[in-house]
Design a protein around this motif. Structure first.
Motif: not given
Length: 521
Positions: A76-78, A27-31, A98-101, A51-59
């Motif tokens: 686009a990241a995939m 529940v702590e993605p930043l950690r 990522p959504e809906d997994l 590489w790292l993908h987040t919704r806010a910052a992209g890839l």
């Protein structure tokens, strides 16, 4: 080893083994991202791309945080990941939430294809999520759980925060205060803990009294808890009349509850089971413990736990106990536990499963959750619940003797009348209240207080009125003498007396238990 270090060890080994898909449940993605940066920062991986993908910052590049492409969408990241995995070996792409997994969705199938491509090129797909992964994804790799910080890790977080504030904030906390603060903060995310500490330090000073306030912040953070009811304790609940042996025992357990046990093999106190005559202070004891120990009080209500579907009750109990651990240190009050865990005649087997689940938690939990369970009909409880080692102690709460009744009368005289009881009247009331439970005495004194209020002052208070009020009370020991006698016979032989323990002759000429509390002269 802390939970963070365990997760670091497992994740490092998965990346070294080039596991094609790694699920990180937290529940702590930043950690979790920080954990991945530490793993990627190993010298032996200096030439490997991450590489790292987040919704806010992209890839972005995981190490340098450099933007890789303008399109920030997951699709686009995939597509980028597919191209990189096709052209080069040992590439690692991290997707944050990522959504809906959780089900067989298009996104889950797309990531499954990426994991197969990574497997062919010794690459890795890392998924950071707070929900379970679809089974089709889980079969392609390995999973780890990054739990919330434990007490040791939380202490490091608190100590680091205090070190950063040196010179800017007047800090009164000692090392013991910092460790106690860490105990209060166990169960909340690292970011929340830092925010709470920063809020308290915003005044420019951290008082020693601020440590106890952490329980209030924690309570607000969790809000409504499934299966648990927050009980707000009034200042008057701190007072408990009689029950001298129980009070002395609780005082000693409080010292253990506050102690630093990290360097020992000792575990925090489990709790206490109070059985005995109704109305003699069992439930009040739970409130008194929370008030005196300055800990939040939560009530576990089995009526809200029981469900109509198979497995629902067990799931709710497990969730409630897990939430209690996250609220630790706290007092968990289970009132009339026999109503939820009796079950001798339960044909569904639900009660027996709840008993087993509760006993396992009580035996194995290392959290500072002090359970105060009360019971009126102890004969309906399963024998395994009464076995030594489940609870720290089994106390029998009997009808108060003359000394305890005098203390209780004085207590409620001060509470409802605001004055001390007259010596002569007190002696008379002690005689009249023979056979009274503590609740009967409170009821009588409450009636006196109401009469004084209606007649505007103490001038309306006469000894005869107070005596008549006590005479008119018919206690349970008179309306149901056989039931009370049966309860008392059971408790005197099988449990530790909660009040002043005096040897009572038995029919065979022996005597029942007399309990001496160590250090109590």
């Amino acid at each position: 080893m802390s939970r963070y270090l365990e997760a670091h060890r497992d994740l490092d080994s998965f990346v070294a083994a080039r596991v094609p898909l790694v699920g990180v449940r937290t529940v702590e993605p930043l950690r979790a991202v920080r954990l991945l940066r530490e793993v990627a920062g190993s010298a032996r991986r200096a030439g490997l791309p991450f590489w790292l993908h987040t919704r806010a910052a992209g890839l972005r590049d995981l190490r340098t945080n450099t933007q890789v492409q303008d399109d920030r969408s997951l699709v686009a990241a995939m597509d980028f990941a597919a191209g990189q995995l096709s052209r080069r070996a040992q590439a690692t792409i991290v997707f944050v939430e990522p959504e809906d997994l959780t089900t067989d969705s298009p996104a889950a199938r797309h990531l499954a294809e990426l994991a197969r491509l990574a497997d062919a090129r010794s690459g890795s797909i890392v998924l950071i999520t707070d929900t379970p992964l679809w089974s089709g994804l889980q079969r392609l790799g390995m999973s780890i759980t990054l739990d919330l910080p434990d007490a040791a890790e939380m202490y490091d977080i608190v100590a680091d925060f205090l070190a950063e504030q040196q010179g800017a904030v007047d800090i009164e906390w000692t090392e013991a205060d910092a460790r106690r603060a860490a105990e209060f903060l166990v169960g909340v995310p690292e970011g929340t803990a830092i925010n709470v500490l920063a809020t308290m330090a915003a005044s420019g000073r951290l008082h020693r009294d601020d440590v106890a306030r952490l329980a209030e912040f924690k309570d607000k953070h969790f809000g409504d808890l499934a299966g648990l009811e927050r009980v707000h304790v009034a200042p008057a609940d701190n007072q408990l009349g009689g029950l001298t042996t129980l009070r002395a025992w609780l005082q000693r357990r409080h010292q253990v509850m506050l102690a630093d046990l990290s360097g020992t093999r000792l575990r925090p106190p489990r709790g206490v089971l109070l059985v005995g005559v109704p109305g003699c202070g069992k439930s009040l004891s739970a409130k008194a413990v929370a008030a005196q120990w300055q800990m939040p009080l939560y009530r576990l209500d089995f009526a809200t736990i029981l469900g109509m579907y198979v497995g629902q009750s067990e799931a709710r109990l497990r969730e409630a106990l897990e939430m209690a651990e996250r609220m630790a240190p706290c007092v968990l009050w289970i009132d009339e536990i026999e109503k939820g865990l009796a079950g001798q005649h339960d044909s569904t087997g639900v009660s027996r499963r709840l008993v087993g689940q509760f006993l396992y938690w009580l035996q194995e939990s290392k959290s500072r959750v002090f359970v105060v369970a009360t019971c009126n009909d102890v004969r309906s409880l399963p024998p395994e619940l009464l076995r030594k080692g489940r609870f720290d102690e089994l106390f029998f709460v009997d009808l108060p003797d003359a000394t305890d009744r005098a203390e209780i009368i004085r207590l409620y005289h001060r509470r409802y009348l605001g004055t001390e009881a007259d010596g002569g009247l007190l002696a008379r009331l002690v005689d009249l209240s023979d056979g009274f439970a503590g609740s009967d005495i409170e009821s009588a004194m409450n009636e006196v207080g109401i009469e004084v209020m209606l007649h505007d002052g103490q001038s309306a208070l006469t000894a005869s009125f107070v005596i008549d009020t006590f005479v008119n009370i018919i206690p349970l020991s008179r309306t149901h003498p056989e039931q009370i006698a049966e309860i008392r016979d059971w408790g005197r032989e099988r449990a530790v007396p909660a009040g002043a323990a005096v040897a009572t002759p038995t029919p065979d000429g022996g005597s029942r238990r007399r309990v001496l509390v160590p250090g109590d002269a």
